[in-house]
Scaffold this active site. Sequence first.
Site, PDB file in Angstrom:
ATOM      1  N   TRP A   1      15.673 -51.243  24.463  1.00  0.00           N
ATOM      2  CA  TRP A   1      15.778 -51.040  23.016  1.00  0.00           C
ATOM      3  C   TRP A   1      15.221 -49.677  22.662  1.00  0.00           C
ATOM      4  O   TRP A   1      14.005 -49.509  22.607  1.00  0.00           O
ATOM      5  CB  TRP A   1      15.006 -52.120  22.264  1.00  0.00           C
ATOM      6  CG  TRP A   1      15.605 -53.460  22.501  1.00  0.00           C
ATOM      7  CD1 TRP A   1      16.730 -53.952  21.920  1.00  0.00           C
ATOM      8  CD2 TRP A   1      15.121 -54.480  23.374  1.00  0.00           C
ATOM      9  NE1 TRP A   1      16.969 -55.212  22.380  1.00  0.00           N
ATOM     10  CE2 TRP A   1      16.008 -55.568  23.265  1.00  0.00           C
ATOM     11  CE3 TRP A   1      14.025 -54.587  24.240  1.00  0.00           C
ATOM     12  CZ2 TRP A   1      15.840 -56.743  23.996  1.00  0.00           C
ATOM     13  CZ3 TRP A   1      13.870 -55.759  24.952  1.00  0.00           C
ATOM     14  CH2 TRP A   1      14.771 -56.819  24.828  1.00  0.00           C
TER      15      TRP A   1
ATOM     16  N   HIS B   1      14.703 -56.493  17.556  1.00  0.00           N
ATOM     17  CA  HIS B   1      15.336 -57.812  17.679  1.00  0.00           C
ATOM     18  C   HIS B   1      14.519 -58.805  16.853  1.00  0.00           C
ATOM     19  O   HIS B   1      13.446 -58.466  16.353  1.00  0.00           O
ATOM     20  CB  HIS B   1      15.442 -58.249  19.148  1.00  0.00           C
ATOM     21  CG  HIS B   1      14.149 -58.237  19.917  1.00  0.00           C
ATOM     22  ND1 HIS B   1      13.997 -58.825  21.154  1.00  0.00           N
ATOM     23  CD2 HIS B   1      12.915 -57.726  19.621  1.00  0.00           C
ATOM     24  CE1 HIS B   1      12.757 -58.670  21.586  1.00  0.00           C
ATOM     25  NE2 HIS B   1      12.088 -58.004  20.693  1.00  0.00           N
TER      26      HIS B   1
ATOM     27  N   ARG C   1      18.191 -50.226  15.980  1.00  0.00           N
ATOM     28  CA  ARG C   1      18.098 -49.617  17.306  1.00  0.00           C
ATOM     29  C   ARG C   1      18.718 -48.234  17.267  1.00  0.00           C
ATOM     30  O   ARG C   1      19.664 -47.995  16.511  1.00  0.00           O
ATOM     31  CB  ARG C   1      18.865 -50.455  18.338  1.00  0.00           C
ATOM     32  CG  ARG C   1      18.308 -51.846  18.489  1.00  0.00           C
ATOM     33  CD  ARG C   1      19.093 -52.636  19.513  1.00  0.00           C
ATOM     34  NE  ARG C   1      18.585 -54.013  19.537  1.00  0.00           N
ATOM     35  CZ  ARG C   1      19.001 -54.951  20.365  1.00  0.00           C
ATOM     36  NH1 ARG C   1      19.935 -54.682  21.257  1.00  0.00           N
ATOM     37  NH2 ARG C   1      18.485 -56.158  20.317  1.00  0.00           N
TER      38      ARG C   1
ATOM     39  N   GLN D   1      20.552 -60.234  13.326  1.00  0.00           N
ATOM     40  CA  GLN D   1      20.435 -61.270  14.352  1.00  0.00           C
ATOM     41  C   GLN D   1      19.965 -62.576  13.733  1.00  0.00           C
ATOM     42  O   GLN D   1      19.387 -62.600  12.644  1.00  0.00           O
ATOM     43  CB  GLN D   1      19.408 -60.859  15.431  1.00  0.00           C
ATOM     44  CG  GLN D   1      19.912 -59.770  16.361  1.00  0.00           C
ATOM     45  CD  GLN D   1      19.006 -59.565  17.567  1.00  0.00           C
ATOM     46  OE1 GLN D   1      17.836 -59.967  17.573  1.00  0.00           O
ATOM     47  NE2 GLN D   1      19.531 -58.928  18.587  1.00  0.00           N
TER      48      GLN D   1
ATOM     49  N   VAL E   1      12.301 -65.037  28.613  1.00  0.00           N
ATOM     50  CA  VAL E   1      12.895 -66.335  28.972  1.00  0.00           C
ATOM     51  C   VAL E   1      13.052 -66.437  30.491  1.00  0.00           C
ATOM     52  O   VAL E   1      13.161 -65.430  31.195  1.00  0.00           O
ATOM     53  CB  VAL E   1      14.287 -66.542  28.309  1.00  0.00           C
ATOM     54  CG1 VAL E   1      14.153 -66.802  26.825  1.00  0.00           C
ATOM     55  CG2 VAL E   1      15.215 -65.378  28.582  1.00  0.00           C
TER      56      VAL E   1
ATOM     57  N   ALA F   1      15.261 -70.573  23.514  1.00  0.00           N
ATOM     58  CA  ALA F   1      15.386 -69.575  22.447  1.00  0.00           C
ATOM     59  C   ALA F   1      16.734 -68.889  22.605  1.00  0.00           C
ATOM     60  O   ALA F   1      17.290 -68.831  23.707  1.00  0.00           O
ATOM     61  CB  ALA F   1      14.259 -68.557  22.535  1.00  0.00           C
TER      62      ALA F   1
HETATM   63  C1  FA5 Z   1      18.161 -59.511  22.282  1.00  0.00           C
HETATM   64  O1  FA5 Z   1      18.029 -58.875  21.247  1.00  0.00           O
HETATM   65  C2  FA5 Z   1      17.257 -60.654  22.603  1.00  0.00           C
HETATM   66  N1  FA5 Z   1      16.131 -60.651  21.712  1.00  0.00           N
HETATM   67  C3  FA5 Z   1      18.063 -61.944  22.494  1.00  0.00           C
HETATM   68  C4  FA5 Z   1      17.366 -63.155  23.037  1.00  0.00           C
HETATM   69  C5  FA5 Z   1      16.668 -63.983  22.182  1.00  0.00           C
HETATM   70  C6  FA5 Z   1      17.436 -63.443  24.391  1.00  0.00           C
HETATM   71  C7  FA5 Z   1      16.030 -65.103  22.684  1.00  0.00           C
HETATM   72  C8  FA5 Z   1      16.809 -64.542  24.890  1.00  0.00           C
HETATM   73  C9  FA5 Z   1      16.119 -65.392  24.031  1.00  0.00           C
HETATM   74  P1  FA5 Z   1      20.375 -58.327  22.999  1.00  0.00           P
HETATM   75  O2  FA5 Z   1      19.887 -56.943  22.975  1.00  0.00           O
HETATM   76  O3  FA5 Z   1      21.353 -58.680  24.056  1.00  0.00           O
HETATM   77  O4  FA5 Z   1      19.192 -59.375  23.150  1.00  0.00           O
HETATM   78  O5  FA5 Z   1      20.993 -58.662  21.577  1.00  0.00           O
HETATM   79  C10 FA5 Z   1      21.380 -59.977  21.208  1.00  0.00           C
HETATM   80  C11 FA5 Z   1      22.718 -59.939  20.485  1.00  0.00           C
HETATM   81  O6  FA5 Z   1      22.629 -59.043  19.363  1.00  0.00           O
HETATM   82  C12 FA5 Z   1      23.856 -59.385  21.312  1.00  0.00           C
HETATM   83  O7  FA5 Z   1      24.426 -60.402  22.089  1.00  0.00           O
HETATM   84  C13 FA5 Z   1      24.797 -58.883  20.267  1.00  0.00           C
HETATM   85  O8  FA5 Z   1      25.546 -59.955  19.714  1.00  0.00           O
HETATM   86  C14 FA5 Z   1      23.867 -58.386  19.217  1.00  0.00           C
HETATM   87  N2  FA5 Z   1      23.672 -56.949  19.339  1.00  0.00           N
HETATM   88  C15 FA5 Z   1      22.821 -56.284  20.164  1.00  0.00           C
HETATM   89  N3  FA5 Z   1      22.906 -54.963  19.973  1.00  0.00           N
HETATM   90  C16 FA5 Z   1      23.809 -54.771  18.983  1.00  0.00           C
HETATM   91  C17 FA5 Z   1      24.316 -53.618  18.308  1.00  0.00           C
HETATM   92  N4  FA5 Z   1      23.891 -52.392  18.596  1.00  0.00           N
HETATM   93  N5  FA5 Z   1      25.222 -53.797  17.332  1.00  0.00           N
HETATM   94  C18 FA5 Z   1      25.652 -55.041  17.014  1.00  0.00           C
HETATM   95  N6  FA5 Z   1      25.206 -56.164  17.593  1.00  0.00           N
HETATM   96  C19 FA5 Z   1      24.306 -56.038  18.581  1.00  0.00           C
END
Ligand code: FA5
Length: 351
Positions: A159, A179, A206, A220, A263, A319
């Site tokens: 991130w 997040h 981000r 989110q 996790v 989660a």
């Molecule tokens: C996370 O942010 C983790 N906190 C998720 C998590 C929570 C994992 C709890 C395990 C347990 P990630 O960076 O993959 O993970 O983002 C989660 C979701 O947010 C992605 O699958 C996507 O749907 C969305 N997302 C992430 N980055 C972006 C972005 N730049 N623009 C739009 N949607 C995004």
Amino acid sequence: MSVEPSLEGLREEALAALASASNEAGLEQWRITFFGRQEGRMTALLRSIKDRPVDERASFGANANRLKQELEGALEAKQQDLKDAALKALSTDSAIDVTLPGRPQVLGRLHPVTQTMRDCLKAFGDMGFRVAEGPEVEWDRYNFDGVRIPEDHPARDMWDTIWVNTLIEGKRHMLLRTHTSPNQVRVLERTPAPPVRVVVPGKCYRQEATDATHEWMLTQIEGLAVDQGVRMTDLKGVLYEWSRQMFGSDRKIIFHHSYFPFVEPGVEMAIDCFICRGDGRACHTCHGTGWIEILGAGMVHPEIIETAGYDSSRVTGFAFGLGVERVALLRWGIEDIRNFYANDVRFLQQF
Ligand code: FA5
């Protein structure tokens, strides 16, 4: 109109007085003079009918009533004349043309991401999750340390963070949350004992190079369920049910193994690409993979359970963190996430 000679004088006087009244106040004065309840001249005349000799009473009464009606009608007509004249004066003398039709009010509507968010929260709410909230400007100890991403951990690279430029003992500690996962810690911290079953919606930020599926501001929903005997199958069941509610039963979903420090085990859930349906063409939306990732998930790491003061040998949890814009893309078949925040009403009005 023929009126008795004794009434004719009153008639002429009243009509002449009415003709010379030039405004609302003049009309009111006229009304009091002729129709005032106590002293009005017409009122007195009507009251005097009963004092006439019996043989005159009927015809005098009829004439007096006819005069009353005539004068009331004349008053109404005069009132209307004055109103018309005032309106005409307003439209010709002033800069405002009151005769122009009004401008229709444009009705607003909920942003498609807000609509999607509400529908997601409703689906989780029906499964017993309550909604909690956390701050958008967050401490690094919640955003990173609390979810097992210490300062030198390579996962912090996942991130690229937007920091708040305030130094505490020479270092930055405040940031725009990357997040919603810090809320796992926040919720557990303030819940003395399980069960916990919450969803936490909100904006995250981000430093992204934006593309069709990435924005620098994203929404989110964090989900967290902690209790005795919570298992991976519960996680899958909840996410299957939610995706059925959002996308219908004919969309395919897939779980891949993934890594998130908070996790164990960790997964990513993806949905079949609505543009290419996985036919292998060069697709901008899924980059030719046929799948669009919408969330990360897994079983809450025992260390996080322990830090909350729960016994991790008895208490377990799952989660997930899902991207609301991605869900909205898939729901409506929108090809580029950047449309959501480009502020083009022609786009937004479609939903
Ligand atoms: C996370 O942010 C983790 N906190 C998720 C998590 C929570 C994992 C709890 C395990 C347990 P990630 O960076 O993959 O993970 O983002 C989660 C979701 O947010 C992605 O699958 C996507 O749907 C969305 N997302 C992430 N980055 C972006 C972005 N730049 N623009 C739009 N949607 C995004």
